[in-house]
Design a protein around this motif. Structure first.
Motif, short mmCIF file in Angstrom:
data_model
loop_
_atom_site.label_atom_id
_atom_site.label_comp_id
_atom_site.label_asym_id
_atom_site.label_seq_id
_atom_site.Cartn_x
_atom_site.Cartn_y
_atom_site.Cartn_z
N VAL A 55 0.75 -1.01 0.12
CA VAL A 55 -0.08 -0.21 -0.32
C VAL A 55 0.79 1.25 0.01
CG1 VAL A 55 -1.48 1.34 1.42
CG2 VAL A 55 -1.96 -1.09 0.96
N GLY A 56 1.65 1.29 0.93
CA GLY A 56 2.69 2.35 0.58
C GLY A 56 3.54 2.71 -0.62
N GLU A 57 3.84 1.58 -1.27
CA GLU A 57 4.57 1.64 -2.55
C GLU A 57 3.38 2.09 -3.71
OE1 GLU A 57 7.32 1.54 -3.94
OE2 GLU A 57 8.43 0.51 -2.15
N ALA A 58 2.06 1.69 -3.63
CA ALA A 58 0.94 2.24 -4.44
C ALA A 58 0.70 3.56 -4.12
CB ALA A 58 -0.14 1.42 -4.12
N LEU A 59 0.48 4.19 -2.92
CA LEU A 59 0.30 5.33 -2.69
C LEU A 59 1.21 6.74 -3.17
CD1 LEU A 59 -1.16 5.18 1.09
CD2 LEU A 59 -2.44 5.37 -1.25
N SER A 60 2.69 5.76 -2.93
CA SER A 60 3.84 6.68 -3.49
C SER A 60 3.56 6.88 -5.26
CB SER A 60 4.98 6.02 -3.26
OG SER A 60 6.14 6.61 -3.81
N GLN A 61 3.25 5.88 -5.95
CA GLN A 61 3.26 5.85 -7.32
C GLN A 61 1.95 6.58 -7.82
OE1 GLN A 61 5.48 5.00 -9.08
NE2 GLN A 61 6.76 3.95 -7.57
N ALA A 62 0.89 6.57 -6.82
CA ALA A 62 -0.61 7.25 -7.00
C ALA A 62 -0.07 8.87 -7.14
CB ALA A 62 -1.53 7.13 -5.93
N HIS A 63 0.64 9.36 -6.16
CA HIS A 63 1.10 10.70 -6.03
C HIS A 63 2.12 11.08 -7.36
CE1 HIS A 63 -0.08 12.17 -2.00
NE2 HIS A 63 0.20 11.15 -1.52
N ARG A 64 2.82 10.18 -7.48
CA ARG A 64 3.79 10.34 -8.96
C ARG A 64 2.88 10.54 -10.09
NH1 ARG A 64 7.98 5.73 -10.83
NH2 ARG A 64 8.29 6.53 -12.96
N VAL A 65 1.64 9.76 -10.20
CA VAL A 65 0.97 9.76 -11.48
C VAL A 65 -0.07 11.14 -11.27
CG1 VAL A 65 -1.25 8.79 -12.57
CG2 VAL A 65 0.82 7.36 -11.77
N ALA A 66 -0.50 11.45 -10.15
CA ALA A 66 -1.29 12.65 -10.24
C ALA A 66 -0.62 13.78 -10.40
CB ALA A 66 -1.95 12.56 -8.68
N ALA A 67 0.66 13.96 -10.10
CA ALA A 67 1.72 15.20 -10.33
C ALA A 67 1.65 15.10 -11.74
CB ALA A 67 2.84 14.99 -9.58
N ALA A 68 1.95 13.97 -12.34
CA ALA A 68 2.30 13.93 -13.83
C ALA A 68 0.99 14.17 -14.74
CB ALA A 68 2.99 12.60 -14.41
N ARG A 69 -0.06 13.92 -14.25
CA ARG A 69 -1.32 13.89 -15.01
C ARG A 69 -2.54 14.43 -14.21
NH1 ARG A 69 0.61 12.23 -20.10
NH2 ARG A 69 -1.50 11.75 -20.45
N PRO A 70 -2.40 15.86 -14.72
CA PRO A 70 -3.46 16.65 -13.59
C PRO A 70 -4.65 16.30 -14.02
CG PRO A 70 -2.24 17.99 -15.29
CD PRO A 70 -1.32 16.58 -15.19
N ASP A 71 -5.01 16.20 -15.35
CA ASP A 71 -6.35 15.65 -15.72
C ASP A 71 -6.95 14.58 -14.95
OD1 ASP A 71 -7.03 17.69 -17.83
OD2 ASP A 71 -5.30 16.90 -18.61
N LEU A 72 -6.12 13.47 -14.78
CA LEU A 72 -6.56 12.41 -14.06
C LEU A 72 -6.71 12.69 -12.70
CD1 LEU A 72 -7.18 9.34 -13.84
CD2 LEU A 72 -4.80 8.98 -13.90
N ALA A 73 -5.97 13.45 -11.93
CA ALA A 73 -5.94 13.96 -10.69
C ALA A 73 -7.10 14.56 -10.47
CB ALA A 73 -4.65 14.73 -10.21
N LEU A 74 -7.57 15.26 -11.41
CA LEU A 74 -8.85 16.21 -10.99
C LEU A 74 -10.09 15.26 -10.99
CD1 LEU A 74 -8.71 19.28 -13.59
CD2 LEU A 74 -8.85 19.27 -11.08
N LEU A 75 -10.18 14.13 -11.60
CA LEU A 75 -11.20 13.18 -11.61
C LEU A 75 -11.22 12.59 -10.34
CD1 LEU A 75 -11.07 11.15 -14.83
CD2 LEU A 75 -12.56 13.03 -14.20
N LEU A 76 -9.87 12.28 -9.69
CA LEU A 76 -9.80 11.69 -8.30
C LEU A 76 -10.03 12.64 -7.33
CD1 LEU A 76 -6.47 10.19 -8.94
CD2 LEU A 76 -8.54 8.82 -8.63
#
Length: 237
Positions: free
Chosen positions: A163-184
């Motif tokens: 889970v820790g690794e998953a959340l770390s990668q989720a932050h990484r994706v959110a920072a790189a893909r703001p349109d996807l982050a807006l959905l979240l």
């Protein structure tokens, strides 16, 4: 060329690649870690289901006029890194990963799917259905814990690491893909008015709002605790 919002394409792209990699990893685990032929067949069934989900998402991208490979490409590094950091060392770790690790990722995508069109949301929900996975994995893990309760501590630590690794990668994706982050981050998206959306940097500031992102991850953590309890493991802090 697709007229679909960038966030929808990103959601379908990341989920399609997640399903493809899940198929590959489960097939590998079935071949190398399963202790019996029955277990190998059970995990292979899960792998086949993941591949069917990949095809469903791939076809949805194609129907929207989007190249599936191009939609998946931005997420290859993050998902491959997660799998590299969470490679199971034995059969039970593989099962916990298939249930807990995949489960928290599914929650992540479901959050995003709340704010897409109905057809895409239904496809995402179909791809993320986990009833079969739940029954098989829960039975196997609970049986192993009944035979050897000392396994619980190790498997709980393993789940927390995933889970820790998953959340770390989720932050990484959110920072790189703001349109996807807006959905979240639904609260942010709903709070934005026309003026703020036109303001320079308004979307970037909204996406990085730590309070709302914290609420999102609190919901994910709650679902993680539910899965841990289903397995008979103690949720970590």
């Amino acid at each position: 060329m697709s007229d679909s919002p960038a966030g929808v394409v990103d959601l379908l792209g990341v989920l399609a690649y997640a399903e493809l990699t899940a198929f590959l990893r489960l097939a590998e685990d079935a071949a190398t870690l399963a202790p019996t032929l029955t277990d190998r067949a059970e995990l292979s069934d899960l792998a086949a289901a993941e591949y069917a989900n990949f095809r469903l998402l791939r076809d949805r991208l194609s129907s929207l006029g989007v190249d599936p490979e191009g939609a998946m490409a931005p997420f290859v590094a993050a998902l491959d890194d997660w799998h590299a950091q969470t490679r199971p060392g034995d059969w039970l770790e593989a099962l916990v990963k298939a249930y807990v690790g995949t489960g928290i990722a599914a929650d992540f995508y479901r959050e995003a799917a709340r704010h897409v069109d109905k057809e895409t949301r239904e496809i995402v929900d179909e791809a993320l259905a986990e009833e079969v996975r739940s029954q098989f994995v829960v039975e196997r893990v609970r049986a192993a814990l009944a035979d050897n309760p000392k396994l619980g501590g190790r498997l709980a630590l393993w789940a927390r690491r995933m889970v820790g690794e998953a959340l770390s990668q989720a932050h990484r994706v959110a920072a790189a893909r703001p349109d996807l982050a807006l959905l979240l981050v639904s609260a942010i998206a709903q709070a934005q008015d026309d003026a703020s959306s036109e303001a320079a940097g308004g979307r970037a500031e909204a996406v990085t709002d730590l309070v709302e992102i914290g609420r999102l991850f609190a919901r994910l953590t709650e679902e993680h605790g539910r899965r841990m309890s289903a397995l008979g493991l103690v949720p970590g802090p």
